[in-house]
Scaffold this active site. Structure first.
Site, PDB file in Angstrom:
ATOM      1  N   GLN A   1       0.824  -1.207   0.000  1.00 33.31           N
ATOM      2  CA  GLN A   1       0.000   0.000   0.000  1.00 33.31           C
ATOM      3  C   GLN A   1       0.859   1.259   0.000  1.00 33.31           C
ATOM      4  O   GLN A   1       0.578   2.217  -0.723  1.00 33.31           O
ATOM      5  CB  GLN A   1      -0.945  -0.007   1.196  1.00 33.31           C
ATOM      6  CG  GLN A   1      -2.018  -1.089   1.122  1.00 33.31           C
ATOM      7  CD  GLN A   1      -2.919  -1.093   2.337  1.00 33.31           C
ATOM      8  OE1 GLN A   1      -2.802  -0.255   3.217  1.00 33.31           O
ATOM      9  NE2 GLN A   1      -3.825  -2.054   2.393  1.00 33.31           N
TER      10      GLN A   1
ATOM     11  N   ASP B   1      -1.591 -11.487   4.999  1.00 37.97           N
ATOM     12  CA  ASP B   1      -3.037 -11.559   5.210  1.00 37.97           C
ATOM     13  C   ASP B   1      -3.509 -12.968   5.544  1.00 37.97           C
ATOM     14  O   ASP B   1      -4.606 -13.143   6.086  1.00 37.97           O
ATOM     15  CB  ASP B   1      -3.782 -11.053   3.977  1.00 37.97           C
ATOM     16  CG  ASP B   1      -3.709  -9.542   3.842  1.00 37.97           C
ATOM     17  OD1 ASP B   1      -3.483  -8.861   4.863  1.00 37.97           O
ATOM     18  OD2 ASP B   1      -3.872  -9.041   2.719  1.00 37.97           O
TER      19      ASP B   1
END
Length: 433
Positions: free
Chosen positions: A170, A319
């Protein structure tokens, strides 16, 4: 609040068509928003996070039409975005907020405020604010710019060099999006490992970007209409597939196939970890779709063993760590997870919440500052668990319920809608009773 109860099925069988990859779905909307022309995205993930991205981009004046999982984006060009008339609500999506901040930072004269739900407003944003400011961006927010709402005022951005201190796709993507509007090339060094979907898509859209790991160099396009629109089919999300992989590996009578999975090397850490644990995994029908490698992955019931998950592997499975921790609890021997302090600042503190939930299920878990130590081999028992609004935890506890004796009750089961709205329907189909 949605409550769901799970009991162990006799067996797990099925072929699972996965929802589109979350990371790629986000980026396909954002990048095509500033392309010159129209693009069609199929197998788009219709989870809440990606719908937040669509809503925010529409608020910037970009025309988007969606029919089911097919989305058409009519790009506005690099300089064609419109100043929003209201606050941009990113919901629970850190990707939306951080990548949009990078894109808006280079829109000279534009003012926008980015916010989200209570979880997103508590997550650290200094990681993008500081490097964007170094490029000349004007951003501010609560706690000296560390928390949303973030106010972004578009400015004249510069090129230069920046060393990334953490492996965050990100952060890297926010800087690359900002660099599209800079007055000189941007060079990124340091922790540039992690997901590379932004780099692949920018290259496919005609941007001059070179990747010589760990160095990434992007030269801003010379014209506002320089980005070619990129139509694509989003491959299956490996982060969603990982729940089925673990389910098949830990259930005593299981065979599950996930089709069309993104096999980008920056995303296959969970497969590598499960292989190291002894999982029976078969990958077939490997091919290239668009700019991404894909394939079908079949996992069968396995005898797992404990391993150490650390270092360069962590960004490739960050994740998936909650559900891999569940796999470790069902394995023989000890599993050590370290270098995963990033879990502390996800939708929840996933080290604390995962350790607490596994302990409630009967596992022996010792949380650490950057991970956890899991003593495998315990027979899991049903428990009353809470997702804490975290989609990854909700699905992890659902998979635990497939092997824990008795009944597992999950509060906040609706959190799966963030990334996998079809999850409960697929679970009901593959669990044979």
């Amino acid at each position: 609040m949605m409550i769901y109860s799970i009991t162990p099925p006799h067996r797990l069988r099925g072929i699972i068509d996965l929802p589109g990859d979350k990371s790629i779905s986000h980026r396909a909307i954002l990048l095509n928003a500033v392309a010159a022309g129209s693009a069609e995205i199929t197998n788009f993930l219709t989870g809440a996070d990606c719908l937040s991205t669509i809503a925010c981009v529409q608020a910037l004046g970009v025309h988007i039409e969606r029919q089911g999982t097919t989305v058409r984006v009519d790009g506005a060009g690099l300089r064609g975005l419109r100043e929003p008339v209201d606050v941009l609500d990113c919901g629970n999506s850190g990707t939306t907020l951080r990548l949009l901040a990078g894109m808006i930072a280079g829109q000279e004269g534009m003012f926008a405020v980015l916010t989200g739900d209570s979880s997103l407003r508590s997550r650290p944003q200094q990681r993008i604010v500081a490097p964007l400011r170094a490029l000349g961006a004007s951003l501010d927010g609560r706690q000296q710019g560390n928390c949303a709402p973030l106010a972004v005022r578009g400015a004249h951005l510069h090129g230069g060099a920046y060393e990334l201190p953490i492996a965050s796709a990100q952060v890297k993507s926010a800087l690359l999006l900002a660099a599209l509007f800079g007055d000189a090339p941007l060079t990124l060094t340091g922790r540039t490992d992690g997901r590379d979907h932004t780099e692949r898509m920018l290259a496919a859209m005609g941007v001059e970007i070179t990747v010589n790991t760990p160095v990434i160099r992007l030269t801003p396009p010379a014209h506002s209409d320089a980005l070619r629109p990129l139509s694509l089919r989003a491959p299956g999300d490996p982060s969603s597939a990982a729940f089925w992989w673990v389910a098949a590996a830990i259930h005593p009578d299981a065979e599950l196939t996930t089709t069309g999975v993104c096999l980008n090397p920056t995303r296959t850490g969970a497969l590598d970890a499960l292989r190291a644990m002894g999982a029976q995994i078969e990958v077939t029908n490997q091919r290239i779709e668009g700019s991404e490698p894909v394939g079908d992955v079949t996992v069968r019931s396995s005898q797992l063993r404990g391993i150490t998950i650390e270092g360069a592997l962590i960004p490739r499975l960050i994740d998936e760590l909650p559900v891999l921790a569940l796999a470790a609890a069902c394995a023989e021997g000890e599993t050590i997870i370290r270098d995963a302090q990033e879990l502390r600042v996800k939708e929840t503190d996933r080290i604390a919440t995962a350790a607490s939930g596994l302990t409630a299920l009967g596992a022996t878990v010792e949380p650490t500052s950057d991970g956890m130590v899991i003593s495998g081999g315990a027979r899991l028992r049903g428990a009353s668990l809470d997702s804490h609004g975290d989609h990854r935890l909700a699905m992890t506890w659902a998979i635990a319920g497939l092997v824990a004796s008795g009944e597992t009750t999950l509060r906040g089961a609706g959190a799966v809608d963030v990334s996998y709205p079809e999850f409960w329907g697929v679970l009901a189909r593959v669990a044979e009773r």
